[in-house]
Design a protein around this motif. Structure first.
Motif, PDB file in Angstrom:
ATOM      1  N   ALA A  28      -1.727   5.949   2.969  1.00 52.64           N
ATOM      2  CA  ALA A  28      -1.606   4.326   2.857  1.00 52.64           C
ATOM      3  C   ALA A  28      -1.827   3.936   4.514  1.00 52.64           C
ATOM      4  O   ALA A  28      -0.510   4.599   5.317  1.00 52.64           O
ATOM      5  CB  ALA A  28      -0.431   3.704   2.759  1.00 52.64           C
TER       6      ALA A  28
ATOM      7  N   ALA B  79       0.868  -1.298   0.139  1.00 51.95           N
ATOM      8  CA  ALA B  79       0.258   0.011   0.098  1.00 51.95           C
ATOM      9  C   ALA B  79       0.775   1.232   0.109  1.00 51.95           C
ATOM     10  O   ALA B  79       0.492   2.144  -0.406  1.00 51.95           O
ATOM     11  CB  ALA B  79      -0.486  -0.133   1.464  1.00 51.95           C
ATOM     12  N   ARG B  80       2.177   0.962   0.365  1.00 57.55           N
ATOM     13  CA  ARG B  80       3.089   2.451   0.947  1.00 57.55           C
ATOM     14  C   ARG B  80       3.980   2.328  -0.731  1.00 57.55           C
ATOM     15  O   ARG B  80       3.646   3.748  -1.071  1.00 57.55           O
ATOM     16  CB  ARG B  80       3.794   2.498   2.248  1.00 57.55           C
ATOM     17  CG  ARG B  80       3.422   2.435   3.468  1.00 57.55           C
ATOM     18  CD  ARG B  80       4.236   1.492   4.636  1.00 57.55           C
ATOM     19  NE  ARG B  80       3.402   2.057   5.938  1.00 57.55           N
ATOM     20  CZ  ARG B  80       3.725   1.660   6.845  1.00 57.55           C
ATOM     21  NH1 ARG B  80       4.782   0.652   6.854  1.00 57.55           N
ATOM     22  NH2 ARG B  80       3.251   2.031   7.876  1.00 57.55           N
TER      23      ARG B  80
END
Length: 336
Positions: free
Chosen positions: A66, A47-48
């Motif tokens: 995120a 996600a990051r």
């Protein structure tokens, strides 16, 4: 005799899995609406990376968040205008599921990125990656999630030559080349006596460092910490000692000389340090078709390092202690 693990076969399958996903049709995220990527552990690292991709591809015009799915599934405020992308390999953990439920209750648009064997998801759109892994130390599914996220991010590539979007087609070949590069067994041997391991990365490589640290903890049962080079120079050196070791990812961008300084500091403090990057001759190396795609190939030598450390240390990356007491009794009774 060399002990083979399921995780070895999973890592070897990565180029084929990524190649199969690159033709996927993905929905377009609306750049005018907030975007929130969420997951736990490996999925949070993905996600990051996705949030970073979109921010950089748009020159900061779009800045996704995120966040940990534990937070999103419990208290993070969600709104009807939000777009919530939940990443979860098996699709049934408590807080990624709760994040989807809360997002739908708020009226937000929801996307779920899950494995092919995951149950039906309470999401507006579901994108499926790959089959369940045969090893507890997930590797191929991380790359599968990143590939789908890269397809979502590619729609934000507004450069004249669409270099990021075009480079995706070269990923399978770059991954195959990376698998043939270097000698992770020699790198693992150099770390064989380490009591604690530090993995360092700058920019997008910080997520790679975090993912590598998690894999090594899961597979080699060696306490491993990930951080940025500047964090590794601030206060943290008070805890450095000769029994530690480090793996440092050379940065793709100018980091003001901080990674080079950290190499020097660790050497002077007596820590064994490995270099990871795209240059030939490093302890661990990889090939990337685009600077922003380093997370997809840069993690592979560190996944291979995990398997080699497991062989040296007599651990099992396929079970993550699941076949041993007291871990078996303690962890099998916990719902994740």
């Amino acid at each position: 005799m060399r002990r083979d693990f399921n995780v070895d076969r999973q890592i070897a399958a990565i180029p084929e899995v990524v190649d199969g996903l690159l033709g996927m049709e993905v929905p377009a995220l609306d750049p005018a609406r907030p975007i929130l990527f969420t997951g736990i552990g490996t999925s949070l690292h993905a996600a990051r990376v996705a949030a970073g991709w979109i921010a950089m591809l748009t020159g900061g015009r779009v800045r996704p968040q995120a966040l940990d799915a534990h937070d999103v599934g419990t208290f993070v405020p969600l709104r009807a205008e939000d777009q919530v992308v939940v990443i979860s390999h098996r699709g049934y953990k408590i807080f990624p599921t709760a994040a989807l439920v809360r997002a739908r209750e708020a009226g937000a648009r929801t996307l779920a990125i899950v494995g092919t064997a995951a149950p039906e998801q309470a999401a507006d759109e579901v994108l499926r990656t790959c089959a369940n892994e045969t090893a507890g130390t997930f590797t191929v599914s991380y790359l599968g999630s990143l590939t789908v996220l890269a397809l979502l991010a590619a729609a934000f590539d507004g450069s004249p030559d669409r270099a990021f979007a075009r480079a995706l087609r070269a990923l399978p070949q770059a991954l195959a080349k990376t698998l043939r590069r270097g000698n992770p067994a020699a790198a693992a041997q150099a770390l064989s006596d380490a009591e604690v391991l530090l993995v360092v990365g700058f920019g997008l490589d910080l997520s790679t460092a975090a993912e590598a640290a998690l894999k090594i903890k899961e597979g080699a049962w060696l306490w491993t910490e990930a951080m940025s080079p500047e964090f590794a120079l601030h206060g943290t050196p008070a805890s450095y000692r000769p029994g530690m070791a480090a793996a440092i990812i050379e940065p793709a961008e100018d980091d003001g000389g901080r990674t080079a300084l950290l190499f020097s500091v660790l050497d002077r403090l007596g820590l064994k340090t490995l270099a990871v990057g795209e240059r030939d001759g490093l302890d661990l190396s990889f090939v990337s078709p685009h600077p922003l795609l380093r997370p997809l190939t840069g993690i592979v030598p560190l996944q291979r390092l995990t398997a080699e450390l497991a062989r040296l240390r007599g651990t099992n990356p396929d079970t993550m202690h699941g076949d041993r007491e007291p871990w078996r009794s303690v962890m099998t009774g916990i719902r994740l």
